[in-house]
Write a protein that holds these residues in place. Structure first.
Motif, PDB file in Angstrom:
ATOM      1  N   LEU A 256       0.851  -1.187   0.000  1.00  0.00           N
ATOM      2  CA  LEU A 256       0.000   0.000   0.000  1.00  0.00           C
ATOM      3  C   LEU A 256       0.882   1.231   0.000  1.00  0.00           C
ATOM      4  CD1 LEU A 256      -2.976   1.134   0.382  1.00  0.00           C
ATOM      5  CD2 LEU A 256      -2.423   1.272   2.808  1.00  0.00           C
ATOM      6  N   GLY A 257       0.673   2.111  -0.979  1.00  0.00           N
ATOM      7  CA  GLY A 257       1.435   3.357  -1.048  1.00  0.00           C
ATOM      8  C   GLY A 257       0.637   4.515  -0.487  1.00  0.00           C
ATOM      9  N   VAL A 258       1.173   5.709  -0.627  1.00  0.00           N
ATOM     10  CA  VAL A 258       0.554   6.918  -0.072  1.00  0.00           C
ATOM     11  C   VAL A 258      -0.583   7.383  -0.974  1.00  0.00           C
ATOM     12  CG1 VAL A 258       0.982   9.329   0.572  1.00  0.00           C
ATOM     13  CG2 VAL A 258       2.717   7.586   1.030  1.00  0.00           C
ATOM     14  N   SER A 259      -1.717   7.708  -0.363  1.00  0.00           N
ATOM     15  CA  SER A 259      -2.891   8.184  -1.107  1.00  0.00           C
ATOM     16  C   SER A 259      -2.739   9.670  -1.427  1.00  0.00           C
ATOM     17  CB  SER A 259      -4.148   7.983  -0.250  1.00  0.00           C
ATOM     18  OG  SER A 259      -4.107   8.876   0.861  1.00  0.00           O
ATOM     19  N   PRO A 260      -3.609  10.199  -2.317  1.00  0.00           N
ATOM     20  CA  PRO A 260      -3.593  11.654  -2.551  1.00  0.00           C
ATOM     21  C   PRO A 260      -3.797  12.469  -1.273  1.00  0.00           C
ATOM     22  CG  PRO A 260      -4.822  10.571  -4.285  1.00  0.00           C
ATOM     23  CD  PRO A 260      -4.504   9.505  -3.271  1.00  0.00           C
ATOM     24  N   ARG A 261      -4.569  11.919  -0.304  1.00  0.00           N
ATOM     25  CA  ARG A 261      -4.713  12.634   0.975  1.00  0.00           C
ATOM     26  C   ARG A 261      -3.354  12.756   1.666  1.00  0.00           C
ATOM     27  NH1 ARG A 261      -8.005   9.431   4.611  1.00  0.00           N
ATOM     28  NH2 ARG A 261      -9.908  10.440   3.961  1.00  0.00           N
ATOM     29  N   GLY A 262      -2.541  11.688   1.563  1.00  0.00           N
ATOM     30  CA  GLY A 262      -1.199  11.721   2.146  1.00  0.00           C
ATOM     31  C   GLY A 262      -0.317  12.750   1.469  1.00  0.00           C
ATOM     32  N   ALA A 263      -0.453  12.877   0.138  1.00  0.00           N
ATOM     33  CA  ALA A 263       0.330  13.877  -0.606  1.00  0.00           C
ATOM     34  C   ALA A 263      -0.057  15.291  -0.160  1.00  0.00           C
ATOM     35  CB  ALA A 263       0.101  13.702  -2.106  1.00  0.00           C
ATOM     36  N   THR A 264      -1.358  15.513   0.025  1.00  0.00           N
ATOM     37  CA  THR A 264      -1.845  16.814   0.505  1.00  0.00           C
ATOM     38  C   THR A 264      -1.294  17.101   1.900  1.00  0.00           C
ATOM     39  OG1 THR A 264      -3.886  16.470  -0.737  1.00  0.00           O
ATOM     40  CG2 THR A 264      -3.935  18.169   0.947  1.00  0.00           C
ATOM     41  N   ALA A 265      -1.268  16.056   2.743  1.00  0.00           N
ATOM     42  CA  ALA A 265      -0.747  16.210   4.109  1.00  0.00           C
ATOM     43  C   ALA A 265       0.734  16.597   4.080  1.00  0.00           C
ATOM     44  CB  ALA A 265      -0.935  14.913   4.890  1.00  0.00           C
ATOM     45  N   LEU A 266       1.512  15.961   3.206  1.00  0.00           N
ATOM     46  CA  LEU A 266       2.945  16.264   3.125  1.00  0.00           C
ATOM     47  C   LEU A 266       3.178  17.713   2.687  1.00  0.00           C
ATOM     48  CD1 LEU A 266       5.890  15.478   3.323  1.00  0.00           C
ATOM     49  CD2 LEU A 266       5.719  14.389   1.076  1.00  0.00           C
ATOM     50  N   LEU A 267       2.379  18.164   1.744  1.00  0.00           N
ATOM     51  CA  LEU A 267       2.509  19.557   1.301  1.00  0.00           C
ATOM     52  C   LEU A 267       2.171  20.520   2.444  1.00  0.00           C
ATOM     53  CD1 LEU A 267       3.246  21.150  -1.245  1.00  0.00           C
ATOM     54  CD2 LEU A 267       0.808  21.275  -1.779  1.00  0.00           C
ATOM     55  N   SER A 268       1.131  20.195   3.212  1.00  0.00           N
ATOM     56  CA  SER A 268       0.713  21.052   4.339  1.00  0.00           C
ATOM     57  C   SER A 268       1.788  21.116   5.420  1.00  0.00           C
ATOM     58  CB  SER A 268      -0.580  20.521   4.967  1.00  0.00           C
ATOM     59  OG  SER A 268      -1.629  20.559   4.045  1.00  0.00           O
ATOM     60  N   THR A 269       2.330  19.951   5.797  1.00  0.00           N
ATOM     61  CA  THR A 269       3.325  19.937   6.878  1.00  0.00           C
ATOM     62  C   THR A 269       4.621  20.623   6.433  1.00  0.00           C
ATOM     63  OG1 THR A 269       4.030  17.689   6.250  1.00  0.00           O
ATOM     64  CG2 THR A 269       2.380  17.883   8.000  1.00  0.00           C
ATOM     65  N   THR A 294       5.135  12.249   8.215  1.00  0.00           N
ATOM     66  CA  THR A 294       3.852  12.413   7.513  1.00  0.00           C
ATOM     67  C   THR A 294       3.453  11.155   6.750  1.00  0.00           C
ATOM     68  OG1 THR A 294       4.431  14.752   7.192  1.00  0.00           O
ATOM     69  CG2 THR A 294       2.551  13.945   5.976  1.00  0.00           C
ATOM     70  N   LEU A 295       4.423  10.363   6.312  1.00  0.00           N
ATOM     71  CA  LEU A 295       4.106   9.240   5.417  1.00  0.00           C
ATOM     72  C   LEU A 295       4.262   7.856   6.038  1.00  0.00           C
ATOM     73  CD1 LEU A 295       5.837  10.473   2.106  1.00  0.00           C
ATOM     74  CD2 LEU A 295       3.508  10.936   2.908  1.00  0.00           C
ATOM     75  N   ARG A 296       5.019   7.727   7.144  1.00  0.00           N
ATOM     76  CA  ARG A 296       5.379   6.387   7.628  1.00  0.00           C
ATOM     77  C   ARG A 296       4.177   5.516   7.997  1.00  0.00           C
ATOM     78  NH1 ARG A 296       7.912   9.119  12.612  1.00  0.00           N
ATOM     79  NH2 ARG A 296       9.919   8.538  11.680  1.00  0.00           N
ATOM     80  N   HIS A 297       3.073   6.120   8.423  1.00  0.00           N
ATOM     81  CA  HIS A 297       1.895   5.344   8.814  1.00  0.00           C
ATOM     82  C   HIS A 297       0.894   5.194   7.666  1.00  0.00           C
ATOM     83  CE1 HIS A 297       1.106   9.572   9.360  1.00  0.00           C
ATOM     84  NE2 HIS A 297      -0.187   9.372   9.494  1.00  0.00           N
ATOM     85  N   ARG A 298       1.231   5.753   6.508  1.00  0.00           N
ATOM     86  CA  ARG A 298       0.320   5.689   5.360  1.00  0.00           C
ATOM     87  C   ARG A 298       0.740   4.629   4.347  1.00  0.00           C
ATOM     88  NH1 ARG A 298      -2.491  10.754   5.715  1.00  0.00           N
ATOM     89  NH2 ARG A 298      -1.355  12.204   7.066  1.00  0.00           N
ATOM     90  N   VAL A 299       1.813   3.899   4.647  1.00  0.00           N
ATOM     91  CA  VAL A 299       2.272   2.830   3.747  1.00  0.00           C
ATOM     92  C   VAL A 299       2.181   1.502   4.483  1.00  0.00           C
ATOM     93  CG1 VAL A 299       3.807   4.371   2.473  1.00  0.00           C
ATOM     94  CG2 VAL A 299       4.706   3.083   4.414  1.00  0.00           C
ATOM     95  N   GLN A 300       2.089   0.431   3.713  1.00  0.00           N
ATOM     96  CA  GLN A 300       1.997  -0.906   4.312  1.00  0.00           C
ATOM     97  C   GLN A 300       3.049  -1.807   3.669  1.00  0.00           C
ATOM     98  OE1 GLN A 300      -1.782  -2.853   3.778  1.00  0.00           O
ATOM     99  NE2 GLN A 300      -1.608  -3.947   5.706  1.00  0.00           N
ATOM    100  N   LEU A 301       3.864  -2.427   4.531  1.00  0.00           N
ATOM    101  CA  LEU A 301       4.944  -3.290   4.048  1.00  0.00           C
ATOM    102  C   LEU A 301       4.424  -4.636   3.561  1.00  0.00           C
ATOM    103  CD1 LEU A 301       7.544  -2.685   6.901  1.00  0.00           C
ATOM    104  CD2 LEU A 301       7.925  -2.128   4.492  1.00  0.00           C
ATOM    105  N   ARG A 302       5.081  -5.198   2.556  1.00  0.00           N
ATOM    106  CA  ARG A 302       4.803  -6.574   2.156  1.00  0.00           C
ATOM    107  C   ARG A 302       5.299  -7.505   3.262  1.00  0.00           C
ATOM    108  NH1 ARG A 302       3.028  -7.240  -2.843  1.00  0.00           N
ATOM    109  NH2 ARG A 302       3.361  -5.562  -4.355  1.00  0.00           N
ATOM    110  N   PRO A 303       4.590  -8.611   3.533  1.00  0.00           N
ATOM    111  CA  PRO A 303       5.016  -9.526   4.609  1.00  0.00           C
ATOM    112  C   PRO A 303       6.457  -9.997   4.451  1.00  0.00           C
ATOM    113  CG  PRO A 303       2.811 -10.102   3.845  1.00  0.00           C
ATOM    114  CD  PRO A 303       3.317  -9.047   2.922  1.00  0.00           C
ATOM    115  N   GLU A 304       6.847 -10.294   3.186  1.00  0.00           N
ATOM    116  CA  GLU A 304       8.220 -10.789   2.976  1.00  0.00           C
ATOM    117  C   GLU A 304       9.262  -9.714   3.294  1.00  0.00           C
ATOM    118  OE1 GLU A 304       6.281 -10.302  -1.194  1.00  0.00           O
ATOM    119  OE2 GLU A 304       5.701 -10.856   0.855  1.00  0.00           O
ATOM    120  N   ALA A 305       8.927  -8.435   3.002  1.00  0.00           N
ATOM    121  CA  ALA A 305       9.855  -7.337   3.321  1.00  0.00           C
ATOM    122  C   ALA A 305       9.959  -7.172   4.835  1.00  0.00           C
ATOM    123  CB  ALA A 305       9.376  -6.041   2.681  1.00  0.00           C
ATOM    124  N   GLU A 306       8.813  -7.329   5.509  1.00  0.00           N
ATOM    125  CA  GLU A 306       8.794  -7.208   6.965  1.00  0.00           C
ATOM    126  C   GLU A 306       9.645  -8.300   7.615  1.00  0.00           C
ATOM    127  OE1 GLU A 306       5.248  -5.741   9.987  1.00  0.00           O
ATOM    128  OE2 GLU A 306       4.750  -6.647   8.063  1.00  0.00           O
TER     129      GLU A 306
END
Length: 327
Positions: A256-269, A294-306
């Motif tokens: 799971l990558g960053v959504s457009p809401r996350g992009a807006t949040a990064l610009l705001s911060t 701003t982004l670390r909680h908006r992404v989801q790692l693949r199980p194998e990467a974890e």
């Protein structure tokens, strides 16, 4: 050090000086947590909420209380437990026998800074009641909408090492938090400083005795927010933020990558950080400085990467090193 503000001025420069004074004021009670202090101030400027992650005993509660005292804001704390009901947070209708009518009894959410301790210990129904209040900035009980005070910030804490008997926040709910701040264990020097203060009589429950006073107020926050809204963003910076967020969606380590809401949040911060550091325009370094929280909680790692020990922070750092920086 700024003088206490009996009647905070609306001037932007005065507001910036007052908010800069917060760091040293909070430092009277909390040692070595400057990044978390800065993150909370950025969240207040962006009208966002914060997820604080750290093991018990690293002064998360003290940090929020010290911030509230330095800003002349009300604060309340709720310990989240498995039996906590939505009404315990939002408030509920109480029958008054004398008037034979129901009256609304406000819950702890009616404050400026709400510390939601161990939010992942309470069931989803109660979590969602708080998240609705965060998003809508109001509470609806018996069909009546009741606005929450302004400013309003939720600082929710999570314990990163204890998952038994918890209800982890789903990705869609995590996305509602503007920032996820990690509150680390102190360095050896900072820990010696903490113990020395306690040996000299410091009481974390008595912030007045610790010398904490209001160095800013709601009017300063209002002036600061207006100034942040005028901070200019070039098309190149907007493109840079979009490229970073799109790169998370293509990363082989993430499901799971960053959504457009996350992009807006990064610009705001990034805008808030640029203004706090004394500029009226955003640079790529401002974006980089706020990318992790701003982004670390908006992404989801693949199980194998974890399983290989990869972290969200490592993936975001790698993306920042590869995405071309505008000149």
């Amino acid at each position: 050090m700024s003088a206490p503000h009996d009647e905070p001025t609306g001037d932007a420069e005065t507001a910036r000086a007052a908010l800069e004074a917060l760091r040293s004021e909070i430092g009277k009670a909390v040692v070595g947590q400057d990044p978390a202090v800065t993150g909370l101030v950025v969240a207040l400027l962006c009208r966002g909420h914060v997820l604080l992650e750290g093991v018990p005993g690293v002064a998360k509660t003290l940090l929020v209380r010290a911030l509230a005292a330095s800003l002349e804001l009300d604060t309340k704390r709720v310990q989240f437990t498995p039996d906590l009901m939505p009404g315990d947070i939002t408030g509920s209708l109480v029958y008054d026998a004398r008037s034979a009518e129901f009256s609304f009894q406000p819950g702890p959410v009616f404050t400026h800074l709400l510390l939601a301790d161990e939010i992942n210990r309470t069931p989803p129904k109660t979590q969602s009641a708080l998240l609705e209040a965060m998003e809508e900035r109001q509470v609806t009980v018996d069909g009546t909408a009741r606005p929450l005070p302004e400013p309003f910030l939720v600082a929710a804490t999570q314990n990163p090492v204890e998952y038994e008997g918890t209800y982890p926040l789903p990705e869609a709910q995590l996305d509602r938090f503007l920032l996820k701040l990690t509150v680390p264990l102190p360095s050896r020097a900072d820990e010696i400083d903490v113990l020395t203060r306690h040996a000299e009589g410091f009481d974390p429950r008595d912030l007045v005795a610790a010398g904490i006073r209001a160095v800013a107020g709601p009017a300063d926050l209002e002036a600061a927010r207006a100034a942040v809204a005028k901070t200019s963003v070039s098309p190149e910076i907007t493109g840079y933020v979009v490229d970073i967020c799109r790169a998370t969606r293509d990363s082989p380590s993430l499901t799971l990558g960053v959504s457009p809401r996350g992009a807006t949040a990064l610009l705001s911060t990034a805008r808030a950080w640029a203004w706090l550091t004394g500029r009226d325009y955003v640079t790529p370094d401002d974006v980089k400085a706020l990318a992790l929280p701003t982004l670390r909680h908006r992404v989801q790692l693949r199980p194998e990467a974890e399983m290989e020990g990869v972290t969200s922070d490592a993936v975001i750092r790698s993306i920042l090193s590869h995405v071309p920086v505008p000149r």
